[in-house]
Design an enzyme around this catalytic site. Structure first.
Site, PDB file in Angstrom:
ATOM      1  N   ASP A   7       0.858  -1.196   0.000  1.00  5.48           N
ATOM      2  CA  ASP A   7       0.000   0.000   0.000  1.00  5.48           C
ATOM      3  C   ASP A   7       0.886   1.235   0.000  1.00  5.48           C
ATOM      4  O   ASP A   7       2.065   1.171   0.360  1.00  5.48           O
ATOM      5  CB  ASP A   7      -0.922   0.009   1.233  1.00  5.48           C
ATOM      6  N   SER A   8       0.282   2.365  -0.375  1.00  6.64           N
ATOM      7  CA  SER A   8       1.041   3.619  -0.375  1.00  6.64           C
ATOM      8  C   SER A   8       1.304   4.092   1.053  1.00  6.64           C
ATOM      9  O   SER A   8       2.097   4.992   1.264  1.00  6.64           O
ATOM     10  CB  SER A   8       0.274   4.686  -1.141  1.00  6.64           C
ATOM     11  N   TYR A  39      -0.082   8.779  -2.826  1.00  9.02           N
ATOM     12  CA  TYR A  39       0.182   8.516  -4.238  1.00  9.02           C
ATOM     13  C   TYR A  39      -0.843   9.234  -5.133  1.00  9.02           C
ATOM     14  O   TYR A  39      -0.602   9.431  -6.311  1.00  9.02           O
ATOM     15  CB  TYR A  39       0.044   7.007  -4.530  1.00  9.02           C
ATOM     16  N   CYS A  70      -3.433  -0.930  -2.626  1.00  7.91           N
ATOM     17  CA  CYS A  70      -3.637   0.489  -2.946  1.00  7.91           C
ATOM     18  C   CYS A  70      -4.430   0.609  -4.259  1.00  7.91           C
ATOM     19  O   CYS A  70      -4.008   0.097  -5.291  1.00  7.91           O
ATOM     20  CB  CYS A  70      -2.268   1.155  -3.098  1.00  7.91           C
ATOM     21  N   ASN A  71      -5.576   1.283  -4.187  1.00  7.35           N
ATOM     22  CA  ASN A  71      -6.413   1.438  -5.386  1.00  7.35           C
ATOM     23  C   ASN A  71      -5.722   2.256  -6.457  1.00  7.35           C
ATOM     24  O   ASN A  71      -5.816   1.964  -7.649  1.00  7.35           O
ATOM     25  CB  ASN A  71      -7.723   2.137  -5.017  1.00  7.35           C
ATOM     26  N   THR A  72      -5.023   3.298  -6.009  1.00  8.65           N
ATOM     27  CA  THR A  72      -4.342   4.180  -6.953  1.00  8.65           C
ATOM     28  C   THR A  72      -3.285   3.374  -7.718  1.00  8.65           C
ATOM     29  O   THR A  72      -3.187   3.453  -8.942  1.00  8.65           O
ATOM     30  CB  THR A  72      -3.666   5.336  -6.186  1.00  8.65           C
ATOM     31  N   GLU A 155      -4.627   8.878   7.685  1.00  7.37           N
ATOM     32  CA  GLU A 155      -3.245   8.420   7.923  1.00  7.37           C
ATOM     33  C   GLU A 155      -2.837   8.759   9.365  1.00  7.37           C
ATOM     34  O   GLU A 155      -2.022   8.065   9.957  1.00  7.37           O
ATOM     35  CB  GLU A 155      -2.320   9.079   6.885  1.00  7.37           C
ATOM     36  N   CYS A 187     -10.445   3.321  -1.722  1.00  5.45           N
ATOM     37  CA  CYS A 187      -9.093   3.671  -1.270  1.00  5.45           C
ATOM     38  C   CYS A 187      -8.867   2.915   0.035  1.00  5.45           C
ATOM     39  O   CYS A 187      -9.778   2.867   0.879  1.00  5.45           O
ATOM     40  CB  CYS A 187      -9.046   5.182  -1.038  1.00  5.45           C
ATOM     41  N   THR A 188      -7.702   2.305   0.177  1.00  6.32           N
ATOM     42  CA  THR A 188      -7.457   1.486   1.366  1.00  6.32           C
ATOM     43  C   THR A 188      -7.774   2.241   2.657  1.00  6.32           C
ATOM     44  O   THR A 188      -8.372   1.704   3.575  1.00  6.32           O
ATOM     45  CB  THR A 188      -5.980   1.056   1.435  1.00  6.32           C
ATOM     46  N   HIS A 189      -7.358   3.486   2.688  1.00  9.44           N
ATOM     47  CA  HIS A 189      -7.544   4.281   3.903  1.00  9.44           C
ATOM     48  C   HIS A 189      -9.022   4.422   4.282  1.00  9.44           C
ATOM     49  O   HIS A 189      -9.370   4.478   5.446  1.00  9.44           O
ATOM     50  CB  HIS A 189      -6.950   5.675   3.719  1.00  9.44           C
TER      51      HIS A 189
HETATM   52  N1  DGL Z   1      -3.765   3.894  -0.611  1.00  7.56           N
HETATM   53  C1  DGL Z   1      -4.271   4.757  -1.641  1.00  7.56           C
HETATM   54  C2  DGL Z   1      -5.410   4.101  -2.409  1.00  7.56           C
HETATM   55  O1  DGL Z   1      -5.926   3.050  -2.022  1.00  7.56           O
HETATM   56  C3  DGL Z   1      -4.737   6.096  -1.160  1.00  7.56           C
HETATM   57  C4  DGL Z   1      -3.748   6.987  -0.499  1.00  7.56           C
HETATM   58  C5  DGL Z   1      -2.796   7.713  -1.415  1.00  7.56           C
HETATM   59  O2  DGL Z   1      -3.160   8.719  -2.037  1.00  7.56           O
HETATM   60  O3  DGL Z   1      -1.676   7.255  -1.445  1.00  7.56           O
HETATM   61  O4  DGL Z   1      -5.809   4.625  -3.412  1.00  7.56           O
END
Ligand code: DGL
Length: 226
Positions: A7-8, A39, A70-72, A155, A187-189
């Site tokens: 993950d980011s 990210y 991480c979705n991004t 975060e 988004c994971t968060h």
């Molecule tokens: N973990 C990222 C996601 O799932 C989101 C946080 C980021 O911008 O890095 O998209």
């Protein structure tokens, strides 16, 4: 066998915890790129290089399978990593993303009006819509809203603050007479918002949370492929 989760940042730990609960007999390694989070506003090439570095780290620590939670990163790198990087560098390993499992869940739910919160990059990549388009038999519409402001709040553990922003965005649509049958936390968060949003909306809105969707899917994948 060891499974790696990328993950980011720290948001993916919620997904990891859920995966470990579902599949306790595997070893795990987590890579959260807290040095480069977020990210969501970075250029595609930069996200690719950062994600590749994380995946290499996990492979070098003997992970046979890496989940890009991480979705991004899933949106911007998965296809290229699977098609170009894996066959050249690690032909016996596997990489999976998180977008297709969520879309399959949405399609199975038969929700027709679905709101999605995600990063700017995930929204502009159009990957959720692309995967929906391949499977959409009931004319589901996803309204994707970029909500990068939620990431730094989550975060640092400010769930109440992030939830207030998310609820304001949902309420705005409901008050306008818009239908919101489902909500993708893309988004994971954002998985950290699942309980608060369920408290607020109950059965009125179906929440698609990756901490609930991904563990089942990995289980299924492992049974079929490894
Ligand atoms: N973990 C990222 C996601 O799932 C989101 C946080 C980021 O911008 O890095 O998209």
């Amino acid at each position: 066998m060891k499974i790696g989760l990328f993950d980011s940042g720290l948001g993916g730990l919620v997904v990891l915890k859920a995966v470990v609960k579902q599949l306790p007999d595997y070893d795990y390694e987590y890579y959260g790129d807290t040095k480069h989070v977020p990210y969501g506003g970075r250029a595609e090439e930069e996200i690719y290089e950062l994600t590749k570095a994380g995946v290499i780290h996990l492979f070098e620590r003997d992970c046979a399978l890496v989940i890009i939670a991480c979705n991004t990163a899933s949106a911007e790198t998965l296809r290229r990593l699977q098609d170009e990087f894996l066959p050249e560098e690690y032909p016996t390993r596997k990489i999976l993303g998180v977008i297709i499992p969520v879309i399959e869940e949405v399609v199975n739910s038969e929700c027709k009006r679905v709101l999605m919160f995600a990063t700017q990059r995930t929204v502009s990549s159009g990957k959720y819509h692309l995967e929906l388009g391949k499977r959409n038999e009931i004319d589901t519409k996803i309204e994707a809203v970029a909500t990068p402001e939620l990431v730094p709040l989550l975060e640092v553990g400010n769930i109440a603050g992030a939830s207030a922003i998310a609820q304001a965005l949902i309420d705005e649509r409901l008050l306008d007479g818009g239908e919101v049958e489902g909500l993708i936390l893309g988004c994971t968060h954002y998985t950290l918002l699942t309980d608060k949003l369920r408290e607020a909306y109950g059965d009125r809105i179906k929440i698609f949370s990756q901490a609930e969707i991904i563990p089942e899917r990995i289980d299924d994948y492992l049974m079929r492929h490894m």
